[in-house]
Motif scaffolding. Structure first.
Motif, short mmCIF file in Angstrom:
data_model
loop_
_atom_site.label_atom_id
_atom_site.label_comp_id
_atom_site.label_asym_id
_atom_site.label_seq_id
_atom_site.Cartn_x
_atom_site.Cartn_y
_atom_site.Cartn_z
N ALA A 77 12.54 11.59 14.72
CA ALA A 77 12.95 10.33 14.11
C ALA A 77 13.75 9.55 15.14
CB ALA A 77 13.79 10.60 12.86
N THR A 78 13.83 8.26 14.91
CA THR A 78 14.61 7.38 15.77
C THR A 78 15.60 6.62 14.88
OG1 THR A 78 12.72 7.10 17.24
CG2 THR A 78 14.50 5.49 17.44
N ILE A 79 16.87 6.64 15.25
CA ILE A 79 17.88 5.92 14.49
C ILE A 79 17.64 4.42 14.66
CG2 ILE A 79 20.36 5.44 14.26
CD1 ILE A 79 20.81 8.34 15.35
N VAL A 80 17.51 3.73 13.52
CA VAL A 80 17.23 2.29 13.55
C VAL A 80 18.37 1.45 12.98
CG1 VAL A 80 14.72 2.57 13.58
CG2 VAL A 80 15.92 2.38 11.39
N HIS A 107 8.98 9.80 12.15
CA HIS A 107 7.65 9.79 12.74
C HIS A 107 6.84 10.96 12.19
CE1 HIS A 107 9.62 6.86 15.18
NE2 HIS A 107 10.39 7.76 15.75
N GLU A 108 5.97 10.66 11.24
CA GLU A 108 5.07 11.65 10.68
C GLU A 108 3.86 11.77 11.60
OE1 GLU A 108 5.85 13.41 8.02
OE2 GLU A 108 7.61 12.27 7.42
N ALA A 109 2.97 12.68 11.29
CA ALA A 109 1.81 12.91 12.16
C ALA A 109 1.00 11.64 12.40
CB ALA A 109 0.92 14.00 11.56
N ASP A 110 0.73 10.88 11.34
CA ASP A 110 -0.14 9.71 11.51
C ASP A 110 0.45 8.41 10.95
OD1 ASP A 110 -0.32 10.68 8.95
OD2 ASP A 110 -2.47 10.40 8.76
N TYR A 111 1.73 8.43 10.62
CA TYR A 111 2.38 7.21 10.14
C TYR A 111 3.90 7.42 10.19
CZ TYR A 111 3.16 9.63 5.68
OH TYR A 111 3.56 10.52 4.72
N ASP A 112 4.65 6.33 10.07
CA ASP A 112 6.11 6.40 10.05
C ASP A 112 6.63 6.00 8.68
OD1 ASP A 112 6.05 7.02 12.73
OD2 ASP A 112 6.90 5.13 13.42
N THR A 113 7.75 6.61 8.31
CA THR A 113 8.46 6.21 7.11
C THR A 113 9.88 5.85 7.51
OG1 THR A 113 9.20 8.46 6.53
CG2 THR A 113 7.05 7.74 5.66
N GLY A 143 7.78 3.48 2.84
CA GLY A 143 6.60 3.64 3.71
C GLY A 143 5.80 4.89 3.43
N LEU A 144 6.06 5.54 2.31
CA LEU A 144 5.34 6.76 1.96
C LEU A 144 3.95 6.44 1.44
CD1 LEU A 144 8.30 8.44 0.15
CD2 LEU A 144 7.13 9.43 2.11
N ARG A 145 3.05 7.38 1.61
CA ARG A 145 1.72 7.26 1.01
C ARG A 145 1.85 7.61 -0.48
NH1 ARG A 145 -1.05 11.27 5.29
NH2 ARG A 145 0.51 12.52 4.22
N PRO A 146 1.07 6.98 -1.34
CA PRO A 146 1.18 7.25 -2.78
C PRO A 146 1.06 8.74 -3.13
CG PRO A 146 -0.15 5.31 -2.44
CD PRO A 146 0.11 5.90 -1.07
N GLU A 147 0.21 9.47 -2.43
CA GLU A 147 0.02 10.89 -2.77
C GLU A 147 1.24 11.74 -2.41
OE1 GLU A 147 -2.26 10.24 1.19
OE2 GLU A 147 -1.90 9.11 -0.64
N ASP A 148 2.14 11.22 -1.59
CA ASP A 148 3.34 11.98 -1.21
C ASP A 148 4.51 11.74 -2.15
OD1 ASP A 148 1.97 12.97 0.99
OD2 ASP A 148 2.67 11.36 2.30
N GLY A 149 4.39 10.78 -3.05
CA GLY A 149 5.51 10.41 -3.91
C GLY A 149 6.13 11.53 -4.71
N GLU A 181 0.81 -1.21 0.00
CA GLU A 181 0.00 0.00 0.00
C GLU A 181 0.84 1.26 0.00
OE1 GLU A 181 -3.02 -0.02 3.00
OE2 GLU A 181 -3.47 -2.12 2.65
N GLY A 182 2.16 1.12 0.14
CA GLY A 182 3.03 2.29 0.23
C GLY A 182 3.90 2.46 -1.00
N VAL A 183 4.73 3.49 -0.94
CA VAL A 183 5.65 3.82 -2.02
C VAL A 183 7.05 3.89 -1.44
CG1 VAL A 183 6.31 5.63 -3.66
CG2 VAL A 183 3.90 5.05 -3.35
N THR A 184 8.02 3.38 -2.20
CA THR A 184 9.43 3.47 -1.85
C THR A 184 10.14 4.28 -2.92
OG1 THR A 184 9.45 1.37 -0.67
CG2 THR A 184 11.56 2.14 -1.51
#
Length: 176
Positions: free
Chosen positions: A74-77, A90-96, A117-123, A16-19
């Motif tokens: 953000a958190t270093i992973v 950490h975005e407002a309602d989701y993480d990328t 992990g981006l939403r398609p509309e943010d691509g 469901e996301g975009v990379t």
């Protein structure tokens, strides 16, 4: 045959996301490129004002976007010195996830930036944003002051990704 600009980023749909993926080669030592993506002062010189609480997995980052008047965290992973650096953004309602992979390449360094992990509309706007930021990184690696002209670079990059500056609204509602 259509010849593609090697500076262009690519977008892939994954579930469901975009990379987004960008690949660059810099004629600079790997250690210099590593410092540019992991040292808060150097990162802030080409990206956006950023603080890094602790440069270690679990370390917290504060990322500030002056144009949007917006803070994010953000958190270093991932932290594999001279190889990979990633943060969960950490975005407002989701993480990328933003990840930099580096590899030596002769007298220089190859960098692969992956933002997943981006939403398609943010691509399109995010492709344009990273394109503009990576142009600034190149200048910073050359020792050139990176002027805070992100908006101009971003607007110039948007058409490359099928977006038009006059028809685009940034995530925070700033109309261009």
């Amino acid at each position: 045959m259509i010849e593609l600009d090697p500076r262009m980023g690519e977008a892939r749909t994954d579930g469901e996301g975009v990379t987004l993926v960008f690949r660059r080669r810099y004629a600079k030592p790997l250690a210099k490129v590593w410092a540019a993506v992991t040292d808060a002062e150097r990162l802030s010189a080409w990206f956006t004002p950023t603080t890094i609480e602790r440069l270690e997995v679990g370390g917290r980052m504060e990322i500030y976007f002056p144009l949007l008047k917006q803070d994010s965290t953000a958190t270093i992973v991932t932290l594999e010195p001279m190889r990979a650096f990633a943060w969960a953004w950490h975005e407002a309602d989701y993480d990328t996830l933003v990840r930099f992979d580096l590899a030596p390449d002769g007298d220089g360094c190859r960098l692969t930036l992956t933002h997943s992990g981006l939403r398609p509309e943010d691509g399109p706007e995010t492709l344009g944003g990273w394109h503009a930021y990576l142009e600034a990184l190149e200048a910073a690696l050359e020792g050139l002051a990176s002027p805070r002209d992100f908006l101009a670079r971003w607007k110039a990059a948007l058409p490359l990704y099928g977006a038009e500056p006059g028809a685009t609204t940034l995530n925070a509602g700033v109309r261009l």
